[in-house]
Design an enzyme around this catalytic site. Sequence first.
Site, PDB file in Angstrom:
ATOM      1  N   PRO A   8      10.385   0.477   2.309  1.00 56.56           N
ATOM      2  CG  PRO A   8       8.367  -0.285   1.381  1.00 56.56           C
ATOM      3  CD  PRO A   8       9.738   0.227   1.008  1.00 56.56           C
ATOM      4  N   GLY A  12      11.453   1.974   7.796  1.00 54.40           N
ATOM      5  CA  GLY A  12      10.752   2.756   6.773  1.00 54.40           C
ATOM      6  C   GLY A  12       9.252   2.706   6.949  1.00 54.40           C
ATOM      7  CE  LYS A 174      22.257   3.353  14.773  1.00 58.97           C
ATOM      8  NZ  LYS A 174      20.920   3.668  14.230  1.00 58.97           N
ATOM      9  CG  ASN A 178      25.821   0.144  14.337  1.00 60.95           C
ATOM     10  OD1 ASN A 178      25.073  -0.335  15.182  1.00 60.95           O
ATOM     11  ND2 ASN A 178      25.432   1.082  13.498  1.00 60.95           N
ATOM     12  CG  ASN A 182      25.523  -4.278  13.763  1.00 60.98           C
ATOM     13  OD1 ASN A 182      25.094  -4.042  14.882  1.00 60.98           O
ATOM     14  ND2 ASN A 182      24.919  -3.852  12.669  1.00 60.98           N
ATOM     15  CB  SER A 244      20.543  -4.984  11.094  1.00 62.87           C
ATOM     16  OG  SER A 244      21.792  -4.326  11.250  1.00 62.87           O
ATOM     17  CD  GLU A 256      23.003  -1.684   6.866  1.00 64.76           C
ATOM     18  OE1 GLU A 256      22.617  -0.614   6.393  1.00 64.76           O
ATOM     19  OE2 GLU A 256      22.701  -2.101   7.999  1.00 64.76           O
TER      20      GLU A 256
END
Length: 296
Positions: A8, A12, A174, A178, A182, A244, A256
């Site tokens: 979450p 989320g 996508k 990214n 990113n 992010s 990531e």
Amino acid sequence: MNILVIGPGAIGSLWAIKLQQSGHQVAVFGRHTAPHYQCQLGESIYTFANHQVDDIRHADLILVTVKAWQVASALERLTPQINPDTIIMLMHNGMGSLDTIGALLQTNPVLLATTTHGAFKPAPSQLIHTGQGETLIGAANAQGGRCQFLRDVFDHALPTVHWHPQIEHALWHKLAVNCVINPLTAIRQCPNGTLAHPEYQARITRLIAEVSAVMTAEKIPFQLAQLTAHIYQVIAATSENLSSMHQDVSHRRKTEIDFITGYLIRRAKKHDIAVPENEALYQHIKTLEQSWESLI
């Protein structure tokens, strides 16, 4: 439906709230073990059961919104409790997480999703829906192909949602965005809009050329001019946003990169395609991560 949201965080929590608002029984499974999780959106506070084994066992749908590198570990410890008929939906940046969970979920319907909704948590229990977007859902296995009804479920909760018959194509588009935004914003510690400055144009052009070569080898349909225009449109539309990866680097958290640029590099090697610009960005981010680890 009985829906469990694993992770979450901002996205989320947004889906948990919207799915609860639309009448579903929603629980969460977060890092903290408190029996309840509360989150405020606007003037309302929403409460969810948290970390309850029964919510895993009774889930019709498990929505996994942790970061790509956390997917395998998040599901591995819960797998013994997951019903073999429970639908699993992965929603995160990057590609390749399916490769890490293949042995865990043999019978479950598995779906992949990507969303352009914006969400931000200024505090652990506060959420801001920062931008409207659209969500694409598609099947990752044959069983997932029978779950198209979830388009209506999610569209009713937070429109607009589309079923994509070849979700991998959408994820590659996508990924291209990214791969540009990113790592560059993370290294430069700048908002997305900074990449529209002329000084970045040559490097972005080289990055897009490398991504395009791999997409062509992967037989992903695209047009170079349209892909380039789309990347610059995203830069403009999210000009004030911090990516992010920017936020992860700023807070010295694991990024990531292995599931964004790293995934591109792995696919490039399969096709014997050189991607030096992407490899340079990948190594820069990995060097930053290793420098933090050496201080621990």
